[in-house]
Motif scaffolding. Structure first.
Motif, PDB file in Angstrom:
ATOM      1  N   LEU A   1     -32.615  58.166 -28.187  1.00  0.00           N
ATOM      2  CA  LEU A   1     -33.643  57.152 -27.926  1.00  0.00           C
ATOM      3  C   LEU A   1     -33.764  56.878 -26.427  1.00  0.00           C
ATOM      4  CD1 LEU A   1     -35.580  54.796 -28.817  1.00  0.00           C
ATOM      5  CD2 LEU A   1     -33.543  53.338 -28.705  1.00  0.00           C
ATOM      6  N   ALA A   2     -32.654  56.662 -25.774  1.00  0.00           N
ATOM      7  CA  ALA A   2     -32.673  56.210 -24.379  1.00  0.00           C
ATOM      8  C   ALA A   2     -33.319  57.230 -23.438  1.00  0.00           C
ATOM      9  CB  ALA A   2     -31.248  55.908 -23.917  1.00  0.00           C
TER      10      ALA A   2
ATOM     11  N   SER B   1     -27.893  53.944 -34.046  1.00  0.00           N
ATOM     12  CA  SER B   1     -27.465  53.022 -32.995  1.00  0.00           C
ATOM     13  C   SER B   1     -28.592  52.805 -31.993  1.00  0.00           C
ATOM     14  CB  SER B   1     -26.243  53.573 -32.261  1.00  0.00           C
ATOM     15  OG  SER B   1     -26.010  52.785 -31.103  1.00  0.00           O
ATOM     16  N   VAL B   2     -28.809  51.558 -31.631  1.00  0.00           N
ATOM     17  CA  VAL B   2     -29.818  51.250 -30.603  1.00  0.00           C
ATOM     18  C   VAL B   2     -29.372  51.759 -29.232  1.00  0.00           C
ATOM     19  CG1 VAL B   2     -30.786  49.265 -31.829  1.00  0.00           C
ATOM     20  CG2 VAL B   2     -28.864  48.919 -30.242  1.00  0.00           C
ATOM     21  N   GLN B   3     -28.128  52.217 -29.137  1.00  0.00           N
ATOM     22  CA  GLN B   3     -27.625  52.780 -27.878  1.00  0.00           C
ATOM     23  C   GLN B   3     -27.615  54.307 -27.897  1.00  0.00           C
ATOM     24  OE1 GLN B   3     -24.629  50.423 -25.545  1.00  0.00           O
ATOM     25  NE2 GLN B   3     -23.868  49.985 -27.590  1.00  0.00           N
TER      26      GLN B   3
ATOM     27  N   ARG C   1     -28.381  57.972 -27.180  1.00  0.00           N
ATOM     28  CA  ARG C   1     -29.022  58.583 -26.011  1.00  0.00           C
ATOM     29  C   ARG C   1     -30.243  59.418 -26.379  1.00  0.00           C
ATOM     30  NH1 ARG C   1     -25.629  58.712 -21.285  1.00  0.00           N
ATOM     31  NH2 ARG C   1     -26.718  60.599 -20.642  1.00  0.00           N
TER      32      ARG C   1
ATOM     33  N   ALA D   1     -23.193  53.184 -23.504  1.00  0.00           N
ATOM     34  CA  ALA D   1     -23.807  52.123 -22.714  1.00  0.00           C
ATOM     35  C   ALA D   1     -24.845  52.767 -21.807  1.00  0.00           C
ATOM     36  CB  ALA D   1     -22.745  51.379 -21.911  1.00  0.00           C
ATOM     37  N   ARG D   2     -25.651  51.950 -21.128  1.00  0.00           N
ATOM     38  CA  ARG D   2     -26.740  52.479 -20.310  1.00  0.00           C
ATOM     39  C   ARG D   2     -26.191  53.320 -19.154  1.00  0.00           C
ATOM     40  NH1 ARG D   2     -27.936  50.345 -15.788  1.00  0.00           N
ATOM     41  NH2 ARG D   2     -26.335  48.996 -14.925  1.00  0.00           N
TER      42      ARG D   2
ATOM     43  N   ALA E   1     -24.062  57.981 -28.643  1.00  0.00           N
ATOM     44  CA  ALA E   1     -24.388  56.619 -28.192  1.00  0.00           C
ATOM     45  C   ALA E   1     -23.462  56.220 -27.054  1.00  0.00           C
ATOM     46  CB  ALA E   1     -24.252  55.639 -29.349  1.00  0.00           C
TER      47      ALA E   1
END
Lengths: 268, 268
Positions: B24-25, B18-20, B22, B94-95, B92
């Motif tokens: 990665l984030a 998932s690009v969401q 955490r 949201a921001r 994953a």
């Protein structure tokens, strides 16, 4: 999440990132969080400049400014308002800290719903989690954000809006997701971020605007016991703009005239 | 990469995260790198215990030991030899740094080819990149690894095998991807990692084995100028085992009897 674009292509499915991406493996990249309002991304040039500076510091060769502006234009056109998060990583590789010089960086643009905001004054607390000092990583918005995650998850009480963070030596640095300003003897003071913390885009705007307004500004080491003497305290970030602080523990403030002036001046 | 499994399912395509996420984030997770040899994952219980400890420190509720052992068994059965990397992230979202308590963690198992290794002695250098001090993150193998990435990418010369790292106060901590040991006056000394660095699985095995062999061991602050007096210097990690150091700048060592004994004892 309203939309996601990975390396210039709209994601049909959010499960699109390589499991070998170095952003996941090591936090090997940078990000920006930007305010999209009425089709315009506020301070877009500043955001892209900081992103580029961060990449330079990490030795990442980012996509061109035109490429990134093109990505932002696509989401800005489709969604007039929201929060845009852009991530650039060193790319995907096999395991190992070493990275080939010719690696293709990953760029990711995510669009989230706009935040509803009311400019009410904030209640904040001190976080126990400290920020480590490393001048080499200070100022840039890299993806190693465990300290902020731990700090923000110290409380669940919705009555607390933000948490202030010290570094490991006890200097005040920032809030978990914002820069901090204190008005001390008519001087607008903000931590100098020489060892940690992020040089916020709105922080830079505030420093410039204050100087234009004739307000004395100082970037310097700030210590917790100084805050009690502050006539005004506020935080800033790109999404929520400038927010005055009403309470920190048993200390209270009423209104924030300098914050109000800056908010108007910067149309935040 | 030979294989990837994400949340219990084999990835048909490596673009599956998932690009969401955490991980990665924010680098919001932990990892383990394990040696798969003849169908067996060396020190698997120790690896999973460190992973669990890391998750506890970060407030992540990891998948059960049975789940993770099951994932490892699948790759171990299909591929008898290799390097297994397991990543667990908070999941994953949201921001925003805040994470819901009931978040579903992500677990990822990657299999890479076995390394060919020859036990030759290493040539190492000092890295300029320093490790920041934060006791809260010390010891665990979290995903915030920018300092190691920057350190390892300081040199491209293949004649240099590894780089030694100091923390921001100048204490010796580790190599970029290994723990460090020095034999000083017949005592096996290794940095105590109270402020940074990873408590390596093989490091712990070495400390236990040395004690059993009657070698005095000390975990303590180690300073760079002490290394010149070392009769023997070696590094350890889970993949390459124990490797003696032949050269550090203009200092040279011939052979490493304690490293050899430990390597045999631990079947590394």
């Amino acid at each position: 999440m309203l939309a996601a674009r990975l390396n210039g292509v709209a994601c049909q499915d959010e499960h699109a990132l390589s499991v070998q991406d170095r952003g996941l493996a090591y936090g090997d990249g940078v990000f920006e969080t930007m305010l999209l309002r009425a089709g315009e991304i506020r301070f877009v040039a500043d955001h892209l400049q900081r992103l580029r500076l961060g990449c330079e510091r990490l030795g990442i060769d980012p996509p061109s400014k035109q490429t990134l502006l093109g990505e932002l234009a696509i989401v800005a056109k489709s969604y007039r308002d929201g929060v845009v998060k852009m991530i650039v990583t060193r790319g995907a590789t096999a395991r190992g800290y070493r990275a080939a010089r010719d690696l293709q960086p990953t760029h990711l643009t995510l669009l989230f719903p706009a935040v509803t905001d009311d400019n009410r004054m904030l209640t904040v607390r001190w976080c126990n989690t400290r920020l480590a000092r490393n001048a080499q990583l200070a100022g840039i918005k890299h993806l190693n954000r465990l300290e902020q995650v731990l700090a923000r998850n110290e409380w669940q009480d919705n009555a607390i809006d933000e948490g202030l963070m010290m570094d490991t030596e006890g200097e005040v640095v920032c809030a978990t997701a914002a820069n901090l300003f204190a008005v001390l003897d008519q001087v607008l003071v903000t931590p100098d971020l020489r060892f940690c913390g992020v040089r916020g885009i709105v922080r830079q705007q505030i420093l410039a605007a204050a100087a234009q307004l004739g307000v004395a500004v100082e970037e310097r080491a700030l210590w917790p016991d100084e805050l009690a003497a502050a006539s005004e305290l506020f935080v800033s970030n790109a999404i929520r703009g400038i927010r005055s602080i009403a309470a920190l523990g048993d200390q209270h403030w009423r209104g924030g005239p300098i914050a109000d002036t800056l908010r108007t001046r910067l149309r935040l």
